[in-house]
Design an enzyme around this catalytic site. Sequence first.
Site, PDB file in Angstrom:
ATOM      1  N   TYR A  81      13.762  59.206  -3.464  1.00 18.55           N
ATOM      2  CA  TYR A  81      13.886  60.120  -2.317  1.00 18.55           C
ATOM      3  C   TYR A  81      13.746  61.571  -2.746  1.00 18.55           C
ATOM      4  O   TYR A  81      13.220  62.398  -2.003  1.00 18.55           O
ATOM      5  CB  TYR A  81      15.198  59.858  -1.568  1.00 18.55           C
ATOM      6  CG  TYR A  81      15.083  58.684  -0.624  1.00 18.55           C
ATOM      7  CD1 TYR A  81      15.404  57.392  -1.038  1.00 18.55           C
ATOM      8  CD2 TYR A  81      14.606  58.864   0.676  1.00 18.55           C
ATOM      9  CE1 TYR A  81      15.258  56.313  -0.177  1.00 18.55           C
ATOM     10  CE2 TYR A  81      14.455  57.787   1.541  1.00 18.55           C
ATOM     11  CZ  TYR A  81      14.792  56.513   1.110  1.00 18.55           C
ATOM     12  OH  TYR A  81      14.614  55.450   1.958  1.00 18.55           O
ATOM     13  N   ARG A  84      10.094  62.123  -2.790  1.00 18.90           N
ATOM     14  CA  ARG A  84       9.560  62.304  -1.429  1.00 18.90           C
ATOM     15  C   ARG A  84       9.989  63.650  -0.849  1.00 18.90           C
ATOM     16  O   ARG A  84       9.204  64.318  -0.166  1.00 18.90           O
ATOM     17  CB  ARG A  84      10.034  61.145  -0.533  1.00 18.90           C
ATOM     18  CG  ARG A  84       9.346  59.819  -0.864  1.00 18.90           C
ATOM     19  CD  ARG A  84       9.791  58.718   0.040  1.00 18.90           C
ATOM     20  NE  ARG A  84       9.589  59.044   1.447  1.00 18.90           N
ATOM     21  CZ  ARG A  84      10.231  58.411   2.434  1.00 18.90           C
ATOM     22  NH1 ARG A  84      11.106  57.464   2.157  1.00 18.90           N
ATOM     23  NH2 ARG A  84      10.010  58.756   3.690  1.00 18.90           N
ATOM     24  N   GLN A 114      10.391  59.180  14.490  1.00 18.88           N
ATOM     25  CA  GLN A 114      10.849  58.234  13.473  1.00 18.88           C
ATOM     26  C   GLN A 114      10.797  58.884  12.093  1.00 18.88           C
ATOM     27  O   GLN A 114      11.298  58.338  11.127  1.00 18.88           O
ATOM     28  CB  GLN A 114       9.962  56.983  13.489  1.00 18.88           C
ATOM     29  CG  GLN A 114       9.967  56.233  14.796  1.00 18.88           C
ATOM     30  CD  GLN A 114       8.872  55.187  14.853  1.00 18.88           C
ATOM     31  OE1 GLN A 114       9.033  54.084  14.365  1.00 18.88           O
ATOM     32  NE2 GLN A 114       7.724  55.567  15.381  1.00 18.88           N
ATOM     33  N   ASN A 115      10.152  60.034  12.022  1.00 12.21           N
ATOM     34  CA  ASN A 115       9.931  60.688  10.733  1.00 12.21           C
ATOM     35  C   ASN A 115      11.208  61.307  10.192  1.00 12.21           C
ATOM     36  O   ASN A 115      11.995  61.870  10.949  1.00 12.21           O
ATOM     37  CB  ASN A 115       8.825  61.741  10.860  1.00 12.21           C
ATOM     38  CG  ASN A 115       7.517  61.102  11.282  1.00 12.21           C
ATOM     39  OD1 ASN A 115       7.371  59.878  11.238  1.00 12.21           O
ATOM     40  ND2 ASN A 115       6.574  61.915  11.709  1.00 12.21           N
ATOM     41  N   HIS A 132      15.557  58.182  12.779  1.00 10.80           N
ATOM     42  CA  HIS A 132      15.748  57.587  11.443  1.00 10.80           C
ATOM     43  C   HIS A 132      16.362  58.571  10.462  1.00 10.80           C
ATOM     44  O   HIS A 132      16.246  58.408   9.240  1.00 10.80           O
ATOM     45  CB  HIS A 132      14.410  57.033  10.918  1.00 10.80           C
ATOM     46  CG  HIS A 132      13.878  55.915  11.742  1.00 10.80           C
ATOM     47  ND1 HIS A 132      12.588  55.468  11.648  1.00 10.80           N
ATOM     48  CD2 HIS A 132      14.450  55.154  12.705  1.00 10.80           C
ATOM     49  CE1 HIS A 132      12.393  54.475  12.510  1.00 10.80           C
ATOM     50  NE2 HIS A 132      13.509  54.263  13.162  1.00 10.80           N
ATOM     51  N   THR A 204       2.149  56.090  15.171  1.00 11.72           N
ATOM     52  CA  THR A 204       3.096  55.049  14.774  1.00 11.72           C
ATOM     53  C   THR A 204       2.423  53.681  14.851  1.00 11.72           C
ATOM     54  O   THR A 204       1.653  53.415  15.782  1.00 11.72           O
ATOM     55  CB  THR A 204       4.376  55.048  15.629  1.00 11.72           C
ATOM     56  OG1 THR A 204       5.246  54.004  15.162  1.00 11.72           O
ATOM     57  CG2 THR A 204       4.094  54.858  17.107  1.00 11.72           C
ATOM     58  N   SER A 205       2.729  52.808  13.876  1.00 11.31           N
ATOM     59  CA  SER A 205       2.164  51.454  13.877  1.00 11.31           C
ATOM     60  C   SER A 205       2.920  50.568  14.865  1.00 11.31           C
ATOM     61  O   SER A 205       2.547  49.423  15.084  1.00 11.31           O
ATOM     62  CB  SER A 205       2.273  50.865  12.466  1.00 11.31           C
ATOM     63  OG  SER A 205       3.633  50.852  12.053  1.00 11.31           O
ATOM     64  N   ASN A 229      -3.858  57.257  18.109  1.00  6.77           N
ATOM     65  CA  ASN A 229      -3.854  56.627  16.800  1.00  6.77           C
ATOM     66  C   ASN A 229      -5.267  56.171  16.468  1.00  6.77           C
ATOM     67  O   ASN A 229      -5.895  55.492  17.285  1.00  6.77           O
ATOM     68  CB  ASN A 229      -2.920  55.405  16.815  1.00  6.77           C
ATOM     69  CG  ASN A 229      -2.634  54.852  15.431  1.00  6.77           C
ATOM     70  OD1 ASN A 229      -3.486  54.878  14.552  1.00  6.77           O
ATOM     71  ND2 ASN A 229      -1.433  54.338  15.247  1.00  6.77           N
TER      72      ASN A 229
HETATM   73  N1  APR Z   1      -3.157  60.723  13.517  1.00  9.34           N
HETATM   74  C1  APR Z   1      -2.581  59.736  14.262  1.00  9.34           C
HETATM   75  N2  APR Z   1      -2.186  58.529  13.726  1.00  9.34           N
HETATM   76  C2  APR Z   1      -2.409  58.333  12.410  1.00  9.34           C
HETATM   77  C3  APR Z   1      -3.028  59.310  11.583  1.00  9.34           C
HETATM   78  C4  APR Z   1      -3.398  60.546  12.192  1.00  9.34           C
HETATM   79  N3  APR Z   1      -3.972  61.527  11.491  1.00  9.34           N
HETATM   80  N4  APR Z   1      -3.108  58.806  10.303  1.00  9.34           N
HETATM   81  C5  APR Z   1      -2.567  57.543  10.345  1.00  9.34           C
HETATM   82  N5  APR Z   1      -2.155  57.266  11.608  1.00  9.34           N
HETATM   83  C6  APR Z   1      -1.494  56.053  12.094  1.00  9.34           C
HETATM   84  C7  APR Z   1      -1.850  54.782  11.342  1.00  9.34           C
HETATM   85  O1  APR Z   1      -3.010  54.175  11.878  1.00  9.34           O
HETATM   86  C8  APR Z   1      -0.604  53.926  11.563  1.00  9.34           C
HETATM   87  O2  APR Z   1      -0.741  53.132  12.745  1.00  9.34           O
HETATM   88  O3  APR Z   1      -0.121  56.230  11.893  1.00  9.34           O
HETATM   89  C9  APR Z   1       0.512  54.960  11.795  1.00  9.34           C
HETATM   90  C10 APR Z   1       1.547  55.029  10.676  1.00  9.34           C
HETATM   91  O4  APR Z   1       2.260  53.820  10.700  1.00  9.34           O
HETATM   92  P1  APR Z   1       3.449  53.556   9.641  1.00  9.34           P
HETATM   93  O5  APR Z   1       3.012  53.972   8.311  1.00  9.34           O
HETATM   94  O6  APR Z   1       3.884  52.160   9.852  1.00  9.34           O
HETATM   95  O7  APR Z   1       4.594  54.588  10.094  1.00  9.34           O
HETATM   96  P2  APR Z   1       5.657  54.471  11.288  1.00  9.34           P
HETATM   97  O8  APR Z   1       5.102  53.761  12.460  1.00  9.34           O
HETATM   98  O9  APR Z   1       6.199  55.819  11.497  1.00  9.34           O
HETATM   99  O10 APR Z   1       6.780  53.553  10.579  1.00  9.34           O
HETATM  100  C11 APR Z   1       7.955  53.312  11.307  1.00  9.34           C
HETATM  101  O11 APR Z   1       8.954  52.226   9.419  1.00  9.34           O
HETATM  102  O12 APR Z   1       9.043  52.253   7.142  1.00  9.34           O
HETATM  103  C12 APR Z   1       9.768  52.516   8.280  1.00  9.34           C
HETATM  104  O13 APR Z   1      11.556  54.016   8.664  1.00  9.34           O
HETATM  105  C13 APR Z   1      10.197  53.976   8.376  1.00  9.34           C
HETATM  106  O14 APR Z   1      10.108  55.474  10.277  1.00  9.34           O
HETATM  107  C14 APR Z   1       9.390  54.493   9.567  1.00  9.34           C
HETATM  108  C15 APR Z   1       9.149  53.252  10.384  1.00  9.34           C
END
Ligand code: APR
Length: 261
Positions: A81, A84, A114-115, A132, A204-205, A229
Amino acid sequence: MSAPPAAVHAKLGRMDAIHALAARLRRARHILVLTGAGISAESGIATFRDTQDGLWARFRPEDLATPEAFRRDPALVWRWYAWRREQVAAAQPNAAHRALVELAQRRPVTLVTQNVDDLHQRAGSTDAICLHGSIMRSICSVTRLEIGADWLAAQTGEPPRSPHHADGLARPGVVWFGENLPADALDRANAAARDCDAVLAIGTSALVYPAAGLPALAQRHGAWFAEINPQPTPLTPTADLVVAQAAGLALPAALAAWEDA
Ligand code: APR
């Protein structure tokens, strides 16, 4: 006349999608914005699940982002951490973060992230709801009370001892897998989902709940939903509009298209 189904929208050209986004946001009464790691990607912060350079492609979350992992090897977790935190400290908010500040000056916005980075706050979204937690905060592993930077700087241990409890260690102020989200933050996010008339899911995924459930909750209360996305997610088929572009391009473009939308 109801909005055409998402499949049709997917065929909209880039600018049409941007105009459709601007037009709908322009007449919004209350906008809920949910962000994920993708909004910070253009600031050089790795996402979690992007296949190549995503954190979880390089590190095992169960080794680093769970209470069990911290009990097993607190120094390893603390150092990860700290690494990061350095990246976040070296990064700057990008055009997408700034565009959300500007959007909130045009319409009532509730920003839920979530960031754990502080890029929204540094851009000016000081009232962002952090589901989070924050990597910039440290808390006591026993009492969860905040630990100040002065105390941390004066300690040598990795992680440092906690000033709040004899058995306590300093740990990152983030929500680990298997831990509950801060109740107040979640309540405020759910209340905004029930009240808003437009909801955006940006970068977000949509795999981690309860955050990923917010757009559907908003839609059940009548809200219009747009996803921004470059990649499809499990929420894509339910979206009223899909803007398959980087947030740093799509959001400023929507603000620029505002007047003619
Ligand atoms: N603009 C928009 N979306 C983007 C970009 C961009 N420039 N670059 C990547 N992405 C998208 C990707 O396609 C993906 O779907 O952002 C998403 C990131 O997904 P994750 O890495 O899974 O992040 P997130 O959804 O925030 O994860 C949720 O999971 O690991 C835990 O606690 C952690 O808060 C986090 C949570």
